[in-house]
Design an enzyme around this catalytic site. Structure first.
Site, short mmCIF file in Angstrom:
data_model
loop_
_atom_site.label_atom_id
_atom_site.label_comp_id
_atom_site.label_asym_id
_atom_site.label_seq_id
_atom_site.Cartn_x
_atom_site.Cartn_y
_atom_site.Cartn_z
N TRP A 33 -1.01 5.01 -4.21
CA TRP A 33 -1.69 6.31 -4.14
C TRP A 33 -0.63 7.42 -4.24
O TRP A 33 0.42 7.33 -3.62
CB TRP A 33 -2.46 6.46 -2.82
N MET A 60 0.81 -1.19 0.00
CA MET A 60 0.00 0.00 0.00
C MET A 60 0.86 1.26 0.00
O MET A 60 0.80 2.06 0.95
CB MET A 60 -0.86 0.00 1.26
N PRO A 61 1.67 1.43 -1.01
CA PRO A 61 2.57 2.59 -0.98
C PRO A 61 1.83 3.91 -1.20
O PRO A 61 0.90 3.98 -2.00
CB PRO A 61 3.53 2.33 -2.16
N ILE A 62 2.24 4.91 -0.44
CA ILE A 62 1.73 6.28 -0.61
C ILE A 62 2.92 7.14 -1.02
O ILE A 62 3.92 7.20 -0.30
CB ILE A 62 1.13 6.81 0.70
#
Lengths: 61, 61, 61, 61, 61, 61
Positions: free
Chosen positions: E40, E1-3
């Site tokens: 994201w 879930m990289p931001i």
């Protein structure tokens, strides 16, 4: 002078980080029309107990 | 209510951090015209494998 | 390679920002023992309706 | 697609983090009118030597 | 879930932002081995009076 | 001394922000066992052209 921060779960190898740094710098330099030297990248690794989506910590998934 | 975040490579002593906190609070209080109590400072230490400039991780320099 | 982020309420003049940039860079360069050129500072101005302490937006104080 | 970052001093249990994630997701989903799945929360724990208010590190309080 | 957060000076076109989003998502998906949907990206544009290197605001360069 | 940052797409009313500030402060105060006064919240509104998921800007959805 772009500053890129990448938040992601811990567990990537140095080689993966190296590749991220290289490739993301190249893209930003090209698309934003800046020299690679002024692209700075910070990688912020998170523990699974410190990240949640939909109200559930990743440690509980 | 200024919030200051300082990202830097790990390796500073507590004494250096103490000095940063003291002096930066004084300057912000004076220049931005706020009381020192409402100046909050976060120090975020990064490992050399988590910071890159020009596409190269600091661990590889 | 310190990166400093200053979050504060909007309303400071360019002259105040100039002074913040100059003085904070000098302190970090001296205390953290880095060249001034590698101190980058971002100022992030917030509207009063976007900042809260104690559960109350600054616009309501 | 709200992203919530919570900076706080280290020392909370996993159970406290679980409760923060659950309850904050519920509130944001309700108030901002988004599905819970698109609420992402990052918890950033700080050591006492890395946080200062009023110019004093928490380690010195 | 990289931001991913990209801080850069204002002035890029929507087309440049579109290209940044597309290409950086592809790289992170490939290198960090995650699905593109969970990458994201936030773009944070700064005014020249809000960014400084070496103690000098970009508005003064 | 928790600091909460909420990144979300622009378009919420002041009343919605007020409610977010109130309710999130109450939860953090209760769960993290701190006084409400030391809970600070920043809301960071993003334009649709500055946020992407899965490689697509929100302006293009």
């Amino acid at each position: 002078m772009p500053i890129v921060t990448i938040d992601l779960l811990e567990g990537r190898t140095v080689q993966q980080k190296r590749e991220l740094a290289e490739k993301i710098t190249a893209i930003i330099s090209e698309v934003a029309e800046v020299k690679p030297e002024v692209v700075w990248i910070k990688i912020n690794e998170m523990k699974k107990e410190n990240f949640s989506t939909g109200g559930t910590l990743k440690i509980d998934v």
